[in-house]
Design a protein around this motif. Structure first.
Motif, PDB file in Angstrom:
ATOM      1  N   ARG A  47       0.820  -1.225   0.000  1.00 17.05           N
ATOM      2  CA  ARG A  47       0.000   0.000   0.000  1.00 17.05           C
ATOM      3  C   ARG A  47       0.847   1.266   0.000  1.00 17.05           C
ATOM      4  O   ARG A  47       0.374   2.327  -0.413  1.00 17.05           O
ATOM      5  N   ASN A  50       1.515   2.529  -3.759  1.00 22.35           N
ATOM      6  CA  ASN A  50       0.603   3.422  -4.489  1.00 22.35           C
ATOM      7  C   ASN A  50       0.035   4.529  -3.598  1.00 22.35           C
ATOM      8  O   ASN A  50      -0.992   5.130  -3.907  1.00 22.35           O
ATOM      9  N   LEU A  52      -1.387   4.554  -0.698  1.00 19.82           N
ATOM     10  CA  LEU A  52      -2.533   4.380   0.205  1.00 19.82           C
ATOM     11  C   LEU A  52      -2.071   4.487   1.656  1.00 19.82           C
ATOM     12  O   LEU A  52      -2.864   4.811   2.537  1.00 19.82           O
ATOM     13  N   ARG A  78      -0.521   7.036  -9.233  1.00 18.36           N
ATOM     14  CA  ARG A  78      -1.532   5.990  -9.343  1.00 18.36           C
ATOM     15  C   ARG A  78      -1.925   5.695 -10.787  1.00 18.36           C
ATOM     16  O   ARG A  78      -2.535   4.658 -11.065  1.00 18.36           O
ATOM     17  N   LEU A  79      -1.585   6.605 -11.678  1.00 17.04           N
ATOM     18  CA  LEU A  79      -1.794   6.293 -13.091  1.00 17.04           C
ATOM     19  C   LEU A  79      -0.857   5.165 -13.522  1.00 17.04           C
ATOM     20  O   LEU A  79      -1.154   4.406 -14.438  1.00 17.04           O
ATOM     21  N   MET A  83      -4.048  -1.458  -8.556  1.00 18.02           N
ATOM     22  CA  MET A  83      -4.109  -2.331  -7.386  1.00 18.02           C
ATOM     23  C   MET A  83      -5.390  -3.157  -7.385  1.00 18.02           C
ATOM     24  O   MET A  83      -6.449  -2.660  -7.749  1.00 18.02           O
ATOM     25  N   PHE A  85      -7.568  -5.769  -4.767  1.00 16.97           N
ATOM     26  CA  PHE A  85      -7.670  -6.014  -3.330  1.00 16.97           C
ATOM     27  C   PHE A  85      -8.263  -7.396  -3.022  1.00 16.97           C
ATOM     28  O   PHE A  85      -8.964  -7.992  -3.844  1.00 16.97           O
ATOM     29  N   ASN A  89     -13.774  -4.969  -3.814  1.00 20.23           N
ATOM     30  CA  ASN A  89     -14.092  -3.526  -3.758  1.00 20.23           C
ATOM     31  C   ASN A  89     -14.668  -2.977  -5.048  1.00 20.23           C
ATOM     32  O   ASN A  89     -14.336  -1.867  -5.473  1.00 20.23           O
ATOM     33  N   LEU A  90     -15.565  -3.717  -5.659  1.00 18.64           N
ATOM     34  CA  LEU A  90     -16.274  -3.169  -6.821  1.00 18.64           C
ATOM     35  C   LEU A  90     -17.259  -2.123  -6.335  1.00 18.64           C
ATOM     36  O   LEU A  90     -17.691  -2.146  -5.185  1.00 18.64           O
ATOM     37  N   SER A 103     -13.154   4.992 -14.490  1.00 17.47           N
ATOM     38  CA  SER A 103     -11.923   5.746 -14.304  1.00 17.47           C
ATOM     39  C   SER A 103     -11.308   6.228 -15.628  1.00 17.47           C
ATOM     40  O   SER A 103     -10.859   7.380 -15.714  1.00 17.47           O
ATOM     41  N   ARG A 151     -10.796  -3.788 -14.248  1.00 16.23           N
ATOM     42  CA  ARG A 151     -10.919  -2.367 -13.910  1.00 16.23           C
ATOM     43  C   ARG A 151      -9.540  -1.731 -13.729  1.00 16.23           C
ATOM     44  O   ARG A 151      -9.295  -0.618 -14.193  1.00 16.23           O
ATOM     45  N   ALA A 152      -8.654  -2.453 -13.042  1.00 17.07           N
ATOM     46  CA  ALA A 152      -7.302  -1.922 -12.857  1.00 17.07           C
ATOM     47  C   ALA A 152      -6.560  -1.867 -14.193  1.00 17.07           C
ATOM     48  O   ALA A 152      -5.874  -0.888 -14.492  1.00 17.07           O
ATOM     49  N   MET A 155      -6.857   1.055 -16.860  1.00 14.53           N
ATOM     50  CA  MET A 155      -6.080   2.294 -16.711  1.00 14.53           C
ATOM     51  C   MET A 155      -4.675   2.145 -17.265  1.00 14.53           C
ATOM     52  O   MET A 155      -3.871   3.068 -17.184  1.00 14.53           O
TER      53      MET A 155
ATOM     54  N   LEU B 127      -7.471   3.971  -8.520  1.00 17.44           N
ATOM     55  CA  LEU B 127      -7.763   4.242  -9.927  1.00 17.44           C
ATOM     56  C   LEU B 127      -7.474   5.700 -10.279  1.00 17.44           C
ATOM     57  O   LEU B 127      -7.894   6.189 -11.321  1.00 17.44           O
ATOM     58  N   ALA B 128      -6.789   6.358  -9.385  1.00 14.58           N
ATOM     59  CA  ALA B 128      -6.307   7.725  -9.606  1.00 14.58           C
ATOM     60  C   ALA B 128      -7.415   8.778  -9.593  1.00 14.58           C
ATOM     61  O   ALA B 128      -7.251   9.876 -10.112  1.00 14.58           O
ATOM     62  N   MET B 129      -8.545   8.452  -8.990  1.00 10.58           N
ATOM     63  CA  MET B 129      -9.593   9.466  -8.864  1.00 10.58           C
ATOM     64  C   MET B 129      -9.222  10.441  -7.749  1.00 10.58           C
ATOM     65  O   MET B 129      -8.639  10.050  -6.737  1.00 10.58           O
TER      66      MET B 129
END
Ligand SMILES: Nc1ncnc2c1ncn2[C@@H]1O[C@H](COP(=O)(O)OP(=O)(O)OP(=O)(O)O)[C@@H](O)[C@H]1O
Ligand SMILES: [Mg+2]
Lengths: 243, 223
Positions: A47, A50, A52, A78-79, A83, A85, A89-90, A103, A151-152, A155, B127-129
């Motif tokens: 973590r 990125n 967190l 983060r671009l 990550m 999990f 975490n949808l 995103s 989803r990850a 990006m 997600l970079a938001m």
């Protein structure tokens, strides 16, 4: 220069020192498994990469840029760093497709058509072409986790962090997710994964990192590390898993 | 001699009652929209990383929740002119309702926001938001969905609370009732009918809020 360079990372939660000086370089295309006992600091380390978790001391470089704690720096970071999990975490109010499209649209300002094309491509890649309009609660855990991976990926991160991505799954759903991760590794994606799946780590990863009490205790090629633990702690850990 | 009911005595004043209903509806509409909007802003500000902002909102919420609505109304209508802020009856009534509902809905919306799993926020961060994007796309809709029933009840309470605005001669429904009663001395009939009208308005408002909620939170693509 490596894609990710961690130098002397220190992190405490209150009085508890969780990371006690971590040095780690991650090269483009490298696939790293982070192993170690519960509480050894694996998630915390992941973590920090990125942002967190903030760090108390040390430096993190990603793609040649030093990670600071300014918001805009973090967004840039983060671009490059995706990550996934343990708990998927949808976003529950969006379909699988919308989860993946969001995103690229709002962060990267891609057009709806562009974002949709990428999202469809990624969902197809993880084997969910027929589930795009499903909501998270209409999907199995394995499917949800694959949406999270898509989803990850949408990006286009340069490195993907995976924190025990199969630990919340029923045993029969683990393989469909591991298969996706394996495919990513084969395609040359840079991966750092915390895992308890030792066989998978051995087969797929090129580097094994064993953490113990907030330090990197041993590191090396999986075969060597498993066959020849240099420290009693790792021998113990590996033995404990076998037994 | 037994009291002779005479509901017919209200009939000549139907126009006044109707005007009252219209004004009450207008007050409720302004109050609900702006009040809930203020509540969402307040809840957002309450979670601000800048302590002063969060504290100011906390003081506002406690101030409003621990004082009577009537006094808040009097303060705005009779007090503020001392500072050169002169408002019409309607403006003062609407403002009081917005400020009042704003405080209560800040707390309600905040509870909804706090119920959003931290993991979803972390996923959005990964997600970079940025913070605004996370609030807008990830947090607010599920948060509102969770607290929509509580928020709806509060809106109804404030709509009914508008009857207090008759005290500053805002010509809403209660004001109309008082006025008619003063002319025909038919207190029972007037307040009986007025009660019924508030009841109907509450039921209608609840329905509207429910339908609006369904629209807001419905799943648009079914599998
Ligand atoms: N937010 C936090 N606040 C306080 N302590 C924390 C926090 N997060 C982690 N810790 C502590 O830091 C230590 C390391 O936690 P971490 O989650 O990194 O371990 P881990 O190696 O990932 O373990 P596991 O295998 O159980 O996931 C633990 O002692 C944990 O209790
Ligand atoms: Mg962990």
């Amino acid at each position: 220069m490596s894609l990710v360079e961690l130098h002397a990372i220190h992190k405490s939660f209150g009085a508890v020192q969780v990371l006690k000086g971590i040095d780690l370089k991650i090269d483009e295309g490298q696939v790293i498994a982070l192993i170690g006992r519960s509480g050894s600091g694996k998630s915390t380390l992941l973590r920090t990469i990125n942002g967190l978790e903030t760090i108390d001391d040390g430096t993190i470089m990603v793609a040649g840029k030093k990670v600071g704690d300014h918001d805009t720096d973090l967004l840039d970071l983060r671009l490059n760093v995706g990550m996934v999990f343990q708990q998927f975490n949808l976003f529950p109010h969006y379909t699988a497709l919308e989860n993946v499209m969001l995103s690229p649209q709002v962060v990267k300002k891609q057009s709806k058509a562009e974002a949709r094309a990428i999202a469809e491509e990624m969902l197809t890649k993880v084997g969910l072409a027929d589930k795009m309009t499903h909501y998270p609660d209409q999907l199995s855990g394995g499917q949800q986790q694959r949406v999270a991976i898509a989803r990850a990926l949408a990006m286009k991160p340069r490195v993907l962090l995976c924190d025990e991505v199969t630990s919340a799954l029923d045993p029969e759903l683990v393989n469909e997710v591991l298969a996706v991760v394996r495919q990513l590794a084969e395609e040359g994606m840079t991966l750092v994964m915390v895992t308890h799946e030792m066989r998978f780590a051995r087969e797929v990863c090129d580097t094994l990192v064993f953490m113990h009490h907030g330090r990197i205790h041993e590191k090396g090629a999986p075969e060597a590390v498993f066959a020849n633990p240099k420290t009693p702690e790792l021998a113990n850990f590996v033995g404990g898993l076998a037994g | 001699m037994a009291y002779q009911f005479d509901f017919g005595s209200i009939l000549p004043h139907w126009k006044l009652l109707l005007d009252g209903v219209v004004l009450t509806t207008e007050l409720a509409a302004v109050g609900a929209v702006a009040g809930v909007g203020l509540g969402i802003l307040g809840a957002w500000a309450r979670s601000s990383r800048i302590p002063v902002i969060s504290q100011i909102v906390a003081v506002y919420v406690e101030l409003i929740r621990n004082t009577p609505f009537l006094v808040q109304l009097f303060f705005i209508f009779f007090g503020l002119p001392a500072l050169g802020v002169k408002l019409s009856e309607f403006q003062a009534a609407a403002l009081a309702m917005v400020i009042n509902l704003g405080a209560y809905s800040t707390e309600i919306v905040r509870a909804g926001i706090q119920a959003i799993p931290q993991g979803q926020i972390e996923a959005a961060q990964s997600l970079a938001m940025n913070r605004v994007q996370i609030f807008r796309y990830i947090v607010i809709r599920p948060a509102l969905k969770k607290i929509w029933p509580a928020l709806s009840s509060q809106v109804v309470i404030v709509m009914l609370g508008s009857s207090v605005c008759s005290q500053i001669a805002a010509e809403e429904l209660t004001f109309a009732a008082n006025y008619i009663q003063g002319m025909n001395f038919r207190a029972f009939e007037v307040y009986f009918v007025t009660t019924g009208m508030y009841l109907v308005m509450s039921i209608v408002l609840r329905q509207i809020l429910k339908i609006f909620g369904n629209f807001l939170f419905e799943r648009r693509h079914h599998a």
